[in-house]
Write a protein that holds these residues in place. Structure first.
Motif, mmCIF file in Angstrom:
data_model
loop_
_atom_site.group_PDB
_atom_site.id
_atom_site.type_symbol
_atom_site.label_atom_id
_atom_site.label_comp_id
_atom_site.label_asym_id
_atom_site.label_seq_id
_atom_site.Cartn_x
_atom_site.Cartn_y
_atom_site.Cartn_z
ATOM 1 N N VAL B 269 48.038 50.442 63.215
ATOM 2 C CA VAL B 269 48.538 49.287 63.971
ATOM 3 C C VAL B 269 47.710 48.049 63.645
ATOM 4 O O VAL B 269 47.770 47.052 64.357
ATOM 5 C CB VAL B 269 48.536 49.545 65.494
ATOM 6 N N MET B 270 46.942 48.120 62.554
ATOM 7 C CA MET B 270 46.089 46.977 62.215
ATOM 8 C C MET B 270 46.916 45.736 61.891
ATOM 9 O O MET B 270 46.486 44.605 62.163
ATOM 10 C CB MET B 270 45.189 47.348 61.042
ATOM 11 N N LEU B 273 47.699 43.997 65.124
ATOM 12 C CA LEU B 273 46.509 43.432 65.765
ATOM 13 C C LEU B 273 46.021 42.188 65.028
ATOM 14 O O LEU B 273 45.684 41.171 65.654
ATOM 15 C CB LEU B 273 45.401 44.499 65.825
ATOM 16 N N VAL B 274 45.983 42.261 63.713
ATOM 17 C CA VAL B 274 45.538 41.088 62.942
ATOM 18 C C VAL B 274 46.558 39.948 63.083
ATOM 19 O O VAL B 274 46.178 38.775 63.215
ATOM 20 C CB VAL B 274 45.313 41.467 61.463
ATOM 21 N N ALA B 276 48.351 39.313 65.673
ATOM 22 C CA ALA B 276 48.129 38.706 66.997
ATOM 23 C C ALA B 276 46.951 37.750 66.956
ATOM 24 O O ALA B 276 46.992 36.658 67.551
ATOM 25 C CB ALA B 276 47.889 39.804 68.033
ATOM 26 N N LYS B 277 45.898 38.137 66.256
ATOM 27 C CA LYS B 277 44.732 37.240 66.140
ATOM 28 C C LYS B 277 45.081 35.957 65.390
ATOM 29 O O LYS B 277 44.684 34.860 65.779
ATOM 30 C CB LYS B 277 43.592 37.958 65.400
ATOM 31 N N LEU B 288 55.737 40.457 69.397
ATOM 32 C CA LEU B 288 55.575 41.767 68.762
ATOM 33 C C LEU B 288 56.758 42.629 69.179
ATOM 34 O O LEU B 288 56.957 42.882 70.369
ATOM 35 C CB LEU B 288 54.247 42.403 69.216
ATOM 36 N N PRO B 290 58.119 46.186 68.813
ATOM 37 C CA PRO B 290 57.819 47.532 68.317
ATOM 38 C C PRO B 290 59.089 48.329 68.055
ATOM 39 O O PRO B 290 60.121 48.088 68.682
ATOM 40 C CB PRO B 290 57.021 48.149 69.476
ATOM 41 N N ARG B 292 61.513 51.549 68.351
ATOM 42 C CA ARG B 292 61.738 52.627 69.320
ATOM 43 C C ARG B 292 61.925 53.921 68.543
ATOM 44 O O ARG B 292 62.694 53.972 67.585
ATOM 45 C CB ARG B 292 62.978 52.341 70.161
#
Lengths: 137, 565
Positions: B269-270, B273-274, B276-277, B288, B290, B292
């Protein structure tokens, strides 16, 4: 089983692949959005290989950006378990008696244990070759 | 095409050369009803809101693109192609001319033109064209036959080579193609003189100073010009291309920008996360979306349909396409950045023949393919793919950017381009600024060695946002092994694809014993990149055979087993 609580972690905290990190859902005051220290801590979890486990009290807990990046989810209420399975898949969801962070040690041992020497797919390949070869001969 | 019709009426279709309007009308109905912009004895065109009509002394002209065009696209069809990557239909007295864009990334399919050659090739009929394969296939008067070479390419390399499609006789236009048809019924197709390959000094500038500045300025101009006309929706992963585009979009847009992310389903999930940063650093809103787990089967079917069953590369992108349905802003996609800026797919430094290196890179999914496919099928895929690969790759062997253009013509165009211009374009307008003509020309002016290992990226971004230029990418941070469960290897997905692949006739292509194997065997295969690729390709074939069963008449797959070419 020993584990970490995300609320107690700060960036730079040493994490281990064999020590899961529990993440309370937003209804229990857990993080909802990927922002600030939460993102940095989750990045460190991912780098360390530490499993993140969402503790979902409510269906809404399953729909947050933080929930979307957790590796597993645990839920106690049947309707939450059912929705979690639909969203995350049967193999990532753990029906439990309580989603209180304090009780997590009772069931976290059911999670797949990290095996640094043999990844899951390598085991899969061995299984495949072992099962298919007899049929070819 | 019912699902697409309910989301957005998009695309274009038409005819070059003499003919009646009935087939164009029928194709338009298949697209969901696109407006008629031109209807003459020498050509016809129907298109969505992305089209503009412009006048010239000799006759009418219409240009079209998946992102709305400005009112003025240029003085000639060549200019429209160079400035806006637009397709243009030009009608002169007694003849019609269809010009494709400079990048070739936007798929336009033709029926009746035959394969393109540098010198031009002829066919004695009007040429019909469409932005989708299905309307051409379903309105074809003659019979439809599978192109088994194309299916071999899809399985071995990810997409059909040489402009083939899954149907014999229906071709995808290559970059800088021109189709000309006159009232005699003679049609000519040529793809000679592609400006990216010819006519400019490759590697003439250094990366330092003016070289990289030219790339940066061209990217900025492209995104700014687009942002002046439409809202921008950058896709944002954890990599460089989308980061650069999101940064430029945030700079170019007067309104707050929303960056869109989903999981690439690669066991980490990197990326999310990156992303989002990065979004936070840009001050952009971050969505985001995701996947299903219970949506895998629907996502696979939607992807296959959206890309006309030509590839199976980007099933994971479907959740974003669903989320963006009806968005009026342009989706920014980083297509081409990895190749023309990042130096992706370089030749390895062994002393093997160049063509062998490049073929092995393209068809790497065949390495170990006997775990999924019957050995006879592996032999067929290898033979058919190698033959077509050589026709594309041989002329590029000595080009300074030979590995780049080989990957572009054999992977990016036929396969990867369908993620933005097949899937996403069914939801929203799409733009790919890294394939802007000025961006590519500027990037090609920097010597190939200076592109290596993505080393241009941080310098390119440093001139726009120094802080983001220093932030690690998801790839920098992702550990081995990747521990996050993959949706494609889940019980749910494995059950679905096993069900698809163990039906006749696709079942006959499987490795001995695989059809009877337990589900965890299938999950193990789906957890490997190469085996997963083959399984996705076979699933796409199964869905295609099902979709076109009414017109293919229960066709078998023996040609992939026995090679009865």
């Amino acid at each position: 089983m020993r584990y970490e609580r995300i609320g107690a972690l700060r960036p730079g905290h040493a994490l281990r692949p064999d020590r899961p990190v529990v993440v309370p859902g937003k209804s229990a005051g857990g993080p909802e959005h990927l922002q600030g220290d939460v993102v940095d801590v989750l990045i460190e979890c991912e780098r360390a290989g530490a499993a993140t486990v969402l503790l979902a009290s409510d269906v809404d807990d399953l729909q947050t950006p933080v929930a979307a990046v957790c590796r597993y989810a645990a839920a106690a209420r049947p309707e939450v378990v059912e929705e979690a399975v639909r969203r995350f898949g049967a193999e990532r969801v753990y029906p439990v008696e309580s989603v209180e962070a304090a009780d997590a040690g009772d069931w976290l041992g059911r999670l797949p244990q990290p095996d640094p020497g043999t990844s899951r797919w390598r085991r899969g390949v061995r299984t495949i070759l072992g099962r298919i070869a007899p049929n070819r001969t | 095409m019912q699902a697409e019709r309910s989301r957005r009426t998009f695309g274009m279709c038409g005819r070059v050369g003499p003919g009646d309007r009935s087939r164009v009308d029928a194709m338009s109905d298949q697209l969901g009803g696109v407006r008629s912009l031109l209807d003459t004895p020498d050509g016809a065109l129907r298109a969505d809101a992305g089209a503009v009509r412009w006048s010239r002394q000799q006759g009418a002209a219409i240009s079209w693109s998946p992102v709305p065009l400005p009112e003025t696209v240029g003085e000639t069809a060549d200019e429209a192609a160079l400035r806006h990557d637009a397709f243009t239909l030009v009608i002169d007295d007694g003849s019609g001319h269809l010009h494709s864009g400079v990048s070739g990334a936007v798929p336009i399919y033709v029926d009746g033109a035959g394969p393109a050659t540098g010198a031009g090739s002829g066919a004695d009929t009007a040429v019909h064209f469409c932005s989708r394969v299905e309307p051409l296939a379903r309105t074809r008067a003659g019979g439809l036959r599978p192109d088994w070479d194309a299916w071999a390419h899809i399985l071995a390399a990810g997409a059909p080579l040489e402009g083939r499609t899954t149907f014999e006789g229906i071709r995808r236009l290559q970059p800088w193609s021109r189709v000309t048809a006159d009232r005699s019924g003679r049609a000519e197709l040529t793809a000679a003189g592609w400006p990216w390959l010819e006519g400019h000094e490759v590697g003439a500038a250094g990366a330092g100073g003016s070289g990289l500045e030219a790339v940066r300025a061209a990217l900025l101009a492209s995104v700014t010009e687009l942002g002046g006309r439409v809202a921008l929706n950058p896709l944002l992963s954890g990599g460089w291309d989308s980061r650069i585009l999101a940064t430029l979009a945030a700079r170019a847009s007067a309104r707050p920008v929303t960056a869109w992310t989903t999981s690439s389903d690669t066991g980490t999930v990197m990326e999310e996360l990156v992303a989002a940063k990065v979004a936070a650093q840009l001050g952009a809103r971050h969505e985001l979306v995701p996947p299903r787990w219970d949506g895998f089967a629907d996502d696979l079917a939607m992807f296959a349909r959206s890309v006309d069953y030509q590839t199976s590369f980007h099933v994971w992108l479907v959740p974003l396409a669903r989320a963006l349905v009806g968005t009026s802003g342009a989706v920014l996609d980083g297509l081409g950045g990895g190749l023309f800026v990042g130096g992706a797919f370089p030749d390895d430094d062994t002393d093997r023949p160049v063509l062998d290196k490049r073929f092995d890179l393209l068809a790497r999914y065949l390495n170990g393919a006997e775990a999924v496919l019957d050995p006879r099928v592996v032999a067929q895929l290898t033979e058919r793919t190698r033959a077509s690969f050589e026709s594309v790759a041989k002329p590029l062997v000595d080009h300074p950017f030979g590995s780049t253009f080989t990957a572009y013509l054999t992977r990016t165009l036929p396969g990867i381009s369908l993620a933005p211009y097949g899937l996403m374009a069914s939801s929203a307008p799409v733009a790919t600024p890294f394939l802007d003509n000025d961006v590519v020309r500027a990037a090609l002016a920097i010597p190939p060695a200076e592109h290596a290992d993505g080393r241009l990226y941080p310098e390119l971004l440093r001139g726009i946002d120094a802080e983001l230029a220093q932030s690690p990418t998801a790839l920098d941070l992702t550990p081995r092994p990747r521990r996050h469960p993959r949706r494609v290897a889940s019980v749910e997905a494995a059950s679905h694809v096993r069900g698809l692949l163990t039906r006749e006739p696709v079942r006959r292509l499987l490795a001995p014993g695989l059809a009877e194997a337990d589900l965890d065997v299938w999950q193990g295969l789906l957890n490997q990149t190469r085996a997963q690729h083959l399984i996705r390709g076979l699933a796409t074939l199964a869905l295609w055979l099902e979709e076109y069963d009414d017109v293919l008449g229960g066709v078998g797959v023996d040609e992939l087993l026995e090679g009865t070419r």
